[in-house]
Design an enzyme around this catalytic site. Structure first.
Site, mmCIF file in Angstrom:
data_model
loop_
_atom_site.group_PDB
_atom_site.id
_atom_site.type_symbol
_atom_site.label_atom_id
_atom_site.label_comp_id
_atom_site.label_asym_id
_atom_site.label_seq_id
_atom_site.Cartn_x
_atom_site.Cartn_y
_atom_site.Cartn_z
ATOM 1 C CB ILE A 306 -0.975 0.029 1.199
ATOM 2 C CG1 ILE A 306 -0.210 0.137 2.535
ATOM 3 C CG2 ILE A 306 -1.878 -1.188 1.200
ATOM 4 C CD1 ILE A 306 -1.118 0.430 3.729
ATOM 5 C CB SER A 307 1.239 4.121 0.893
ATOM 6 O OG SER A 307 1.644 5.461 0.912
ATOM 7 C CG ASN A 308 5.956 5.741 -0.874
ATOM 8 O OD1 ASN A 308 5.192 6.379 -1.575
ATOM 9 N ND2 ASN A 308 6.916 6.331 -0.168
#
Length: 642
Positions: A306-308
């Site tokens: 998730i995210s980066n």
């Protein structure tokens, strides 16, 4: 990273793994000297194989020979475990972190337990009523072993950490590896709540990478960094420090890998993920020799983040070779050219300047931030922007409307702006921009543009040397980007009346302006551009439509459109009433307004796993959820697609 050799090995196993899995002690992977010897043998075997190879490349041929150094193993049973170090849901819910017996010299076990506590709380909503462990997810004890090492991407100055968690009930009949990358800039356990919580209870091994960032800070004043077990060690007395910056003896403050490695790690996120998968196969062969070899042909590999970390697994999806079976990317920080795509640095510096003023024109902001506290600061930003000629409104209200309109014209939705209020209130935009500017430009310690640095700070916010107790807690507690854990962002350009304006304008100019520094930063950003995934690879992207840190309009939506334009079958779940940080749902107003993302990531993993067994891929969905308000989370709130 180039593809490997052709299909010349009969069973398709790389010569490196054929050699590496044979050893006398199955409970530890190879020490570094032996690993290096075997790598040399493998390289020779690989060269011979290539010379005699005339057939098409096999899946395993995409595997590269990677040297893993400073390898370590540990066992986690009997009151300890892989998921929570024995803390369980009750221990993870404690407001204070697990204590150290000696605050200045914690043990490796204490550091690991605290790192797991910190990373669970930073990623998941564990609060009562939030549904974790009841409606979705699990922190039930999973006994097993851990294997860790350092791996280095070709051309990089510094290694990244890789880690394999191997449950005792690893399903040998359905061998599975979940490979993941930490969210944000977190340390090696930064995806425990994402990949570990899904994979370990199912009998999968889980492989992690910190993707060249992480919490391996370096105390420049004391010359102390962090070794392979997370303990603070003086540079002059250790050979296994995870990060030693290139800095003069006179340098002061704190250096950390994301900002100061001079490697631009984001450009190599996909390679970090692939090396973690490589390490998983080697470690499995070492730990389970009777079942070896473990190869990409005989082991299912699913990537999730998730995210980066979501951006990292999408970058892994584009690498050559049939080494990866499926990908699930949640709220990914991913940049493609065209289709409305914008770079993180572009919209972060834009938000840092304009959002504080624009928020004064938006009703019903989630709390915090408390408007009575931030309104004077936000009004000062409006006045500063007007004084600089960036806004023309005659008063604060008109200036706020103008800033609001500018952000909407740039692609920000009001839902993203409302959720982004927390990032503005925590000054997160400025910290991210300063860190990424240094990373993209490959600046070293003391070289970064715009006069930013990092140091331990007191209550007066002035730089000072860190204490031994503060330093000992950096590795388990830090998120990988200060401020936090006693380390702050030092802005040499701070000046009244709008203290941070000058530095922010400088950071914004590195994207919009001219000059050597701007060219250098933009070149680094260009190196992070994503390509479509490999043809035929199942990919599911999941993103909250209220995300205020990585808005869907700039990231997931352009990526999906770009991939489909290239003929790739990427599935896309857009979830209403979901913002970026599940961990912030412990704040009452956020928990009442927003739903967690993790249930949808877990469900997407279930779906792609079933797809690999013959089921259909999930269809695209815009998921109409219902905020839970003051009630406990129920399945009806999630409206999970079926």
């Amino acid at each position: 990273m180039p593809a490997g050799a052709g299909d010349c090995y009969g069973s398709g196993h790389s010569p490196y793994r054929k050699v590496a899995h044979v050893r006398e002690n199955p409970h530890q992977i190879l020490p570094a000297p032996r690993a290096r010897l075997l790598s040399a043998v493998a390289a020779l075997a690989l060269a011979v194989a290539i010379a005699g190879c005339a057939s098409q490349a096999a899946r395993d041929a995409a595997t590269e020979t990677v040297m893993f150094e400073h390898q370590r193993s540990s066992t986690h049973r009997d009151g300890d475990d892989l998921l929570s170090a024995g803390l369980g849901i009750d221990g993870l819910r404690q407001m204070l972190p697990p204590a150290f017996a000696d605050a200045e010299d914690p043990t490796a076990a204490e550091l690991r337990r605290r790192a797991l506590w910190s990373n669970w709380r930073g990623i998941a909503d564990l609060g009562p009523g939030g549904g974790y462990g009841e409606l979705y997810g699990s922190v039930d004890a999973v006994p097993g072993r851990e294997f860790s090492a350092y791996a280095t991407v070709p051309g990089a100055k510094h290694p990244h950490r890789v880690l394999l968690q191997l449950p005792d009930d690893f399903d040998a009949g359905r061998r599975c590896v979940v490979v993941t990358a930490s969210s944000g800039s977190r340390g090696i356990y930064g995806s425990i709540a994402v990949a570990g919580a899904w994979g370990l209870p199912r009998g999968c091994a889980v492989a992690y990478t910190d993707k060249g960032a992480g919490s391996d800070y370096f105390d420049l004043d004391a010359g102390i960094g962090f070794g392979r077990d997370g303990r603070a060690v003086a540079k002059d007395t250790a050979s296994d420090l995870a990060f030693v910056p290139d800095a003069s003896e006179a340098a002061t403050g704190v250096a950390f890998k994301h900002a100061h490695s001079q490697d631009n790690p984001e450009a190599d996120w996909g390679h970090h993920v692939k090396q973690a998968a490589e390490f998983a196969l080697q470690a499995l062969g070492e730990a389970l020799p009777a079942q070896a070899p473990f190869t990409f042909d005989n082991t299912r590999v699913i990537a999730v983040g998730i995210s980066n970390g979501g951006g990292a697994v999408l970058r892994a999806a584009e690498l050559e070779g049939d080494w990866l079976d499926a990908v699930v990317a949640g709220e990914p920080n991913v940049h493609v050219e065209g289709q409305g795509g914008r770079t993180l640095y572009d919209y972060t510096t834009e938000a840092a300047l304009l959002m504080p003023c624009a928020l004064l024109d938006i009703d019903s902001l989630p709390q915090p931030p408390l408007l009575t506290q931030v309104t004077p600061l936000y009004a000062a930003r409006c006045a500063s922007l007007a004084a600089e000629g960036l806004l023309s409104g005659a008063d604060t209200a008109a200036q706020a409307r103008e800033a609001h309109d500018a952000l909407r014209d740039a692609g920000w939705s009001d839902e993203a702006l409302r959720a982004g209020a927390l990032s503005a209130g925590f000054d997160l935009w400025r910290a991210v921009a300063a860190t990424y500017a240094s990373a993209y430009g490959r600046y070293g310690v003391g070289e970064g543009p715009c006069g930013f640095s990092f140091a331990a700070q007191g209550t007066d916010f002035l730089p000072r040397p860190a204490t031994a107790a503060e330093r000992a807690a950096w590795w388990p507690d830090a998120s990988g980007i200060p401020p936090g854990s006693g380390v702050g962002l030092v802005d040499a350009g701070m000046a009244p009346p709008d203290l941070t304006l000058k530095g922010l304008q400088c950071l914004r100019g590195l994207w919009t302006g001219e000059g050597a520094d701007a060219d250098r930063v933009r070149a680094g950003i260009a190196a992070t551009r994503a390509a479509p995934p490999r043809a035929g690879l199942p990919v599911v992207v999941v993103h909250g439509l209220d995300d205020g840190l990585i808005p869907v309009a700039f990231s997931s939506a352009p990526y999906v459109a770009h991939a489909r334009a290239a003929g790739r079958d990427v599935r896309y779940w857009q979830v209403r009433n979901v913002q970026h940080f599940d961990g912030f749902l412990a704040l009452p107003d956020y928990g009442a307004r927003y739903l967690p993302l993790l249930p949808y990531v877990y469900e997407a993993l279930d779906r792609v796993d079933a797809h690999l067994d013959g089921a259909a891929l999930p269809a695209d969905a815009v998921i109409d959820t219902t905020p839970r308000g003051a009630a406990a989370l129920e399945a009806s709130h999630l409206a999970m697609p079926r």
